[in-house]
Every structure is written in C-alpha cells, then in structure tokens.
Design an enzyme around this catalytic site. Sequence first.
Site, mmCIF file in Angstrom:
data_model
loop_
_atom_site.group_PDB
_atom_site.id
_atom_site.type_symbol
_atom_site.label_atom_id
_atom_site.label_comp_id
_atom_site.label_asym_id
_atom_site.label_seq_id
_atom_site.Cartn_x
_atom_site.Cartn_y
_atom_site.Cartn_z
ATOM 1 N N HIS A 1 2.170 -8.202 -10.413
ATOM 2 C CA HIS A 1 2.966 -8.861 -9.372
ATOM 3 C C HIS A 1 3.588 -10.165 -9.868
ATOM 4 O O HIS A 1 3.078 -11.242 -9.543
ATOM 5 C CB HIS A 1 2.061 -9.217 -8.180
ATOM 6 C CG HIS A 1 1.564 -8.052 -7.408
ATOM 7 N ND1 HIS A 1 2.255 -7.506 -6.364
ATOM 8 C CD2 HIS A 1 0.430 -7.329 -7.521
ATOM 9 C CE1 HIS A 1 1.574 -6.489 -5.854
ATOM 10 N NE2 HIS A 1 0.458 -6.355 -6.537
ATOM 11 N N CYS B 1 3.810 -2.771 -8.532
ATOM 12 C CA CYS B 1 2.537 -2.240 -8.027
ATOM 13 C C CYS B 1 2.765 -1.019 -7.121
ATOM 14 O O CYS B 1 3.152 0.027 -7.602
ATOM 15 C CB CYS B 1 1.742 -3.351 -7.367
ATOM 16 S SG CYS B 1 -0.017 -3.012 -7.355
ATOM 17 N N GLU C 1 0.879 -1.178 0.000
ATOM 18 C CA GLU C 1 0.000 0.000 0.000
ATOM 19 C C GLU C 1 0.914 1.225 0.000
ATOM 20 O O GLU C 1 1.622 1.470 0.971
ATOM 21 C CB GLU C 1 -0.910 -0.060 1.225
ATOM 22 C CG GLU C 1 -2.311 0.457 0.946
ATOM 23 C CD GLU C 1 -2.300 1.956 0.694
ATOM 24 O OE1 GLU C 1 -2.936 2.416 -0.282
ATOM 25 O OE2 GLU C 1 -1.627 2.659 1.461
ATOM 26 N N GLU D 1 5.990 -11.616 -8.688
ATOM 27 C CA GLU D 1 6.524 -12.350 -7.529
ATOM 28 C C GLU D 1 5.512 -13.353 -6.966
ATOM 29 O O GLU D 1 5.877 -14.166 -6.126
ATOM 30 C CB GLU D 1 6.998 -11.368 -6.442
ATOM 31 C CG GLU D 1 5.918 -10.618 -5.674
ATOM 32 C CD GLU D 1 5.351 -9.410 -6.411
ATOM 33 O OE1 GLU D 1 5.642 -9.235 -7.598
ATOM 34 O OE2 GLU D 1 4.566 -8.661 -5.782
HETATM 35 N N1 GLN Z 1 -3.458 0.094 -4.476
HETATM 36 C C1 GLN Z 1 -2.178 0.019 -3.844
HETATM 37 C C2 GLN Z 1 -1.589 1.406 -3.610
HETATM 38 O O1 GLN Z 1 -2.139 2.368 -3.982
HETATM 39 C C3 GLN Z 1 -1.211 -0.822 -4.621
HETATM 40 C C4 GLN Z 1 -1.669 -2.259 -4.621
HETATM 41 C C5 GLN Z 1 -0.585 -3.272 -4.675
HETATM 42 O O2 GLN Z 1 0.611 -3.002 -4.468
HETATM 43 N N2 GLN Z 1 -0.995 -4.482 -4.905
HETATM 44 O O3 GLN Z 1 -0.552 1.503 -3.060
#
Ligand code: GLN
Length: 208
Positions: A189, A81, A50, A191
Amino acid sequence: MTAPTIGVLAVQGDVREHVAALRAVGAQTRPVRTPDELDGLDGIVLPGGESTTISKLLTVFELEKPLRAALADGLPAYGSCAGMIMLASRILDTRPDACHLDALDITVRRNAFGRQVESFESDLEFAGITDRPEAAPMRGVFIRAPWVEEAGPGVTVLATVPAGATPEGRADGRIVAVAQGSVLATSFHPEVTGDLRVHEYFVEMVRH
Ligand code: GLN
C-alpha cells in the site's frame, strides 16, 4: 496531456488515500461508483480493501461488465492489494462466486503471507524507481496482502520480498509488484506511506 483524469473505484477500501496521492502528483481524480463515471477517464485506480466485498459491490453497482470492457479496451489501471486481486486473471483462496477483471496475466494468492505475518513492513527494491541514482528504497506496507504466485510471459516483475523480511524467510523472493502493458499492481500500500513514487510511476504510464 496536461493533468490526466484518474478514476478511483470508490465502492469500498482506502479510496481517500489514493485520491490524495494522485492529486499530490498532479492528476485530477474522479470517484467511480457508476458506469458513466468511467467515461473519459485516462486511467483508474483500484484501492486496497476487501476483494470479495469489492467484487460483490461491483455487481451491485453494475460496474463489473463496463469496467472489464474498459480494461480490455486498454484503460490504464493500478491496483493495490485487494485492487491487485481484482485485476488478476486467476485467484487462489477466494470465494467461488467472487468476480475479478482479467486485466493482468497473473495468478494471485489471497492472504498469502499467512496468519503469523498477516501484516508487516519491509524496505523493497522497485524496478524503475529505487534503481534510479540516489533513490531511497521503498517502504512496503503489507496488510493481509496477496502475492503473485505465477506471472505470465507478458508480465514484468517490478518488486519481490527481500530475503529475511518475513519469519524464517518464508516469503523470500515472492512477487509483490508487476506490470503488463498499462496495468500496474502492488501487493502493498504505497498510498499509506507518503511515498508518492508509485503513483507518480502510474501517472507517467498513463501519460505515455
Ligand atoms: N486480504 C484482502 C483481500 O483478500 C486484501 C487486503 C488489502 O487490500 N489490504 O481482499
């Protein structure tokens, strides 16, 4: 260089999965939680998680400035991400107080795929990987993922959302993997799929 040492930013997110993938492709790994753990690294991975939380923790752990400086100094980096969001220069739909590291000349939109396709999977073409002879497509796992809304002239687009991967083709052609110099980022992702080719690609970038 024999086995390069790759740091994995370990303040939040799917740290373990990246450590396992990096080890499987022959890198040594080091979790990074303090500024001195950046010393002597050959590269660093910023995991998914996040981004506003990671941003907050970078400040709390006093990592934001040294990490930004290391990246500006040319430390190779790969972000998946939330890690892509952290590496970007411009973020849309984030909190005004969230920090980011300005290592990639891209504009990223957080949670870009919207409520109806928050999370989805699709096979992708990835330039330099799936275009090798007899290479299989890559499974992209997207979890509340960002996309790259705009990429600067020095940025290479490596993957986009294939036609029809999302309802009504709403995300067709959206950019989901980029590289600039020795910085790599994916919206998805790798990973979590067991497909080690993106980590291999990054370790190759680090070696060169
Ligand atoms: N939605 C997340 C963010 O804003 C990212 C999601 C993720 O890393 N799977 O950080």
